[in-house]
Design a protein around this motif. Structure first.
Motif, PDB file in Angstrom:
ATOM      1  N   THR A  72       0.747  -1.205  -0.128  1.00 55.57           N
ATOM      2  CA  THR A  72       0.146  -0.075   0.119  1.00 55.57           C
ATOM      3  C   THR A  72       0.917   1.267   0.081  1.00 55.57           C
ATOM      4  O   THR A  72       1.717   1.355   0.802  1.00 55.57           O
ATOM      5  CB  THR A  72      -0.895   0.196   1.472  1.00 55.57           C
ATOM      6  OG1 THR A  72      -1.577  -1.074   1.398  1.00 55.57           O
ATOM      7  CG2 THR A  72      -2.169   1.097   1.234  1.00 55.57           C
ATOM      8  N   LEU A  73       0.692   2.172  -1.113  1.00 54.43           N
ATOM      9  CA  LEU A  73       1.290   3.360  -1.085  1.00 54.43           C
ATOM     10  C   LEU A  73       0.205   4.362  -0.964  1.00 54.43           C
ATOM     11  O   LEU A  73      -0.602   4.471  -1.440  1.00 54.43           O
ATOM     12  CB  LEU A  73       2.017   3.583  -2.385  1.00 54.43           C
ATOM     13  CG  LEU A  73       2.624   4.930  -2.740  1.00 54.43           C
ATOM     14  CD1 LEU A  73       4.053   4.880  -1.979  1.00 54.43           C
ATOM     15  CD2 LEU A  73       3.023   4.961  -4.259  1.00 54.43           C
ATOM     16  N   THR A  74       0.598   5.170   0.213  1.00 52.80           N
ATOM     17  CA  THR A  74      -0.468   6.429   0.430  1.00 52.80           C
ATOM     18  C   THR A  74       0.276   7.808   0.378  1.00 52.80           C
ATOM     19  O   THR A  74       1.488   8.120   0.705  1.00 52.80           O
ATOM     20  CB  THR A  74      -0.639   6.280   1.884  1.00 52.80           C
ATOM     21  OG1 THR A  74      -1.138   5.060   2.363  1.00 52.80           O
ATOM     22  CG2 THR A  74      -1.974   7.368   2.377  1.00 52.80           C
ATOM     23  N   MET A  75      -0.197   8.688  -0.581  1.00 53.50           N
ATOM     24  CA  MET A  75       0.342   9.728  -0.931  1.00 53.50           C
ATOM     25  C   MET A  75      -0.738  10.961  -0.407  1.00 53.50           C
ATOM     26  O   MET A  75      -1.814  10.715  -0.763  1.00 53.50           O
ATOM     27  CB  MET A  75       0.674   9.850  -2.400  1.00 53.50           C
ATOM     28  CG  MET A  75       1.675   8.877  -2.797  1.00 53.50           C
ATOM     29  SD  MET A  75       2.006   9.356  -4.561  1.00 53.50           S
ATOM     30  CE  MET A  75       1.019   8.641  -5.318  1.00 53.50           C
ATOM     31  N   LEU A  76       0.017  12.017   0.173  1.00 51.09           N
ATOM     32  CA  LEU A  76      -1.110  13.031   0.527  1.00 51.09           C
ATOM     33  C   LEU A  76      -0.389  14.475  -0.077  1.00 51.09           C
ATOM     34  O   LEU A  76       0.679  14.570  -0.174  1.00 51.09           O
ATOM     35  CB  LEU A  76      -0.963  13.004   1.950  1.00 51.09           C
ATOM     36  CG  LEU A  76      -1.805  14.088   2.699  1.00 51.09           C
ATOM     37  CD1 LEU A  76      -3.294  13.868   2.870  1.00 51.09           C
ATOM     38  CD2 LEU A  76      -1.433  14.393   4.200  1.00 51.09           C
ATOM     39  N   LYS A  77      -1.230  15.218  -0.568  1.00 49.87           N
ATOM     40  CA  LYS A  77      -1.108  16.397  -0.746  1.00 49.87           C
ATOM     41  C   LYS A  77      -2.130  17.447  -0.344  1.00 49.87           C
ATOM     42  O   LYS A  77      -3.436  17.245  -0.574  1.00 49.87           O
ATOM     43  CB  LYS A  77      -1.168  16.464  -2.638  1.00 49.87           C
ATOM     44  CG  LYS A  77      -0.509  18.054  -3.047  1.00 49.87           C
ATOM     45  CD  LYS A  77      -0.257  17.915  -4.442  1.00 49.87           C
ATOM     46  CE  LYS A  77       0.286  19.261  -4.936  1.00 49.87           C
ATOM     47  NZ  LYS A  77       1.727  19.352  -4.468  1.00 49.87           N
ATOM     48  N   HIS A  78      -1.632  18.632   0.177  1.00 48.28           N
ATOM     49  CA  HIS A  78      -2.254  19.619   0.574  1.00 48.28           C
ATOM     50  C   HIS A  78      -2.408  20.906  -0.610  1.00 48.28           C
ATOM     51  O   HIS A  78      -1.511  21.088  -1.349  1.00 48.28           O
ATOM     52  CB  HIS A  78      -1.720  20.549   1.846  1.00 48.28           C
ATOM     53  CG  HIS A  78      -1.323  19.532   3.006  1.00 48.28           C
ATOM     54  ND1 HIS A  78      -2.393  18.719   3.781  1.00 48.28           N
ATOM     55  CD2 HIS A  78      -0.186  18.949   3.313  1.00 48.28           C
ATOM     56  CE1 HIS A  78      -1.538  17.959   4.418  1.00 48.28           C
ATOM     57  NE2 HIS A  78      -0.437  18.026   4.321  1.00 48.28           N
ATOM     58  N   ALA A  79      -3.697  21.442  -0.394  1.00 49.08           N
ATOM     59  CA  ALA A  79      -3.736  22.780  -1.446  1.00 49.08           C
ATOM     60  C   ALA A  79      -2.785  23.782  -0.738  1.00 49.08           C
ATOM     61  O   ALA A  79      -2.823  23.781   0.390  1.00 49.08           O
ATOM     62  CB  ALA A  79      -5.217  23.109  -1.724  1.00 49.08           C
ATOM     63  N   ASP A  80      -2.159  24.628  -1.898  1.00 48.64           N
ATOM     64  CA  ASP A  80      -1.479  25.556  -1.174  1.00 48.64           C
ATOM     65  C   ASP A  80      -2.211  26.787  -0.898  1.00 48.64           C
ATOM     66  O   ASP A  80      -1.790  27.751   0.034  1.00 48.64           O
ATOM     67  CB  ASP A  80      -0.211  26.078  -2.454  1.00 48.64           C
ATOM     68  CG  ASP A  80       0.845  25.277  -2.356  1.00 48.64           C
ATOM     69  OD1 ASP A  80       1.239  24.539  -1.144  1.00 48.64           O
ATOM     70  OD2 ASP A  80       1.611  25.265  -3.158  1.00 48.64           O
TER      71      ASP A  80
END
Lengths: 142, 111
Positions: free
Chosen positions: A128-136
């Motif tokens: 399982t690969l979990t990637m998180l990105k926040h809006a700037d």
């Protein structure tokens, strides 16, 4: 949360990008951030096909998108060989062109495009690969 | 993906259209290899209609660059590169391997 399963074929990369791109737009990301998510997921899925499955058509990739508060979490699951992301160094780019080797370039991009990346291959049921990105930015703020 | 190659006196211009990922990068490699195998090592790649480039495509560009620059016989330059793709090259630390032009005519004229 949106969850879809794709056969591990390079021709499916466009459909996977569409899925995560749509989720990123719904999360309120701007165009550059949407592109970043699509590229990071494309690189991750290419790695799964190439390295976890050792080639095309040897299993499935499950892609889940979860919209959080000004963030998007993408979880990719595969049932291929596990590999330790921490052991893949960034490629050395400050070298003469002839000596340039690009192994690890996709992973380096994923690390730079996303805010957090975690890999878990401890279960008997795949990786399982979990990637998180926040809006700037906070698009719905006045 | 679609490609169109135009021969000029001092270089070849290759216009690519579409998205370059692990599925389509082999086609880009095929087109650029054909130019190099034809003895042309000064190449302009018009990327104005390429809206996605993954590391598999970047690797094809770098391999072509290696072939073109061997014995100082030429180089691959890229023109009209979308902002997101320029940012990808920056993030990957690979932009300095390419001369990037805003204008195709200027790129062709630079050879």
């Amino acid at each position: 949360m949106t969850v879809k399963t794709f056969a591990s074929r390079f021709e499916n990369l466009a459909r996977i990008r569409e899925l995560v791109g749509e989720a990123a737009r719904r999360a309120g990301f701007n165009d550059a951030e949407v592109y970043d998510v699509m590229l990071a997921v494309d690189e991750a899925c290419s790695n799964i096909i190439e390295h976890a499955y050792g080639g095309e058509g040897h299993g499935d990739i499950e892609c889940a998108c979860e919209i959080l508060d000004h963030s998007l979490r993408v979880t990719l699951h595969d049932w291929g060989e596990s590999f330790d992301l921490e052991r893949v160094p960034d490629p050395e780019c400050d070298v003469p062109l002839e000596q340039l080797r690009l192994r690890g370039a996709g992973l380096a991009l994923m690390r730079r495009l996303m805010d957090d990346i975690r890999f878990d291959s401890s279960s008997d049921n795949g990786n399982t690969l979990t990637m998180l990105k926040h809006a700037d930015h906070a698009p719905h703020d006045p | 993906m679609e490609f169109e190659t135009t021969h000029f006196k001092r270089c070849d211009l290759v216009k690519a259209k579409g998205r370059i990922d692990s599925y389509t990068a082999p086609k880009l490699r095929e087109v650029l290899d054909k130019v190099v195998e034809g003895g042309v090592f000064r190449i302009v790649l018009d990327m104005s209609e390429v809206d996605f480039l993954s590391s598999s495509g970047v690797w094809v560009l770098l391999e072509t660059q290696k072939k073109c620059k061997r014995w100082n016989r030429g180089q691959l330059v890229i023109a009209r590169v979308h902002e997101n793709i320029q940012r990808t090259l920056d993030l990957a630390g690979l932009r300095h391997f390419f001369r990037i032009y805003d204008d195709v005519t200027e790129a062709v004229g630079a050879f």
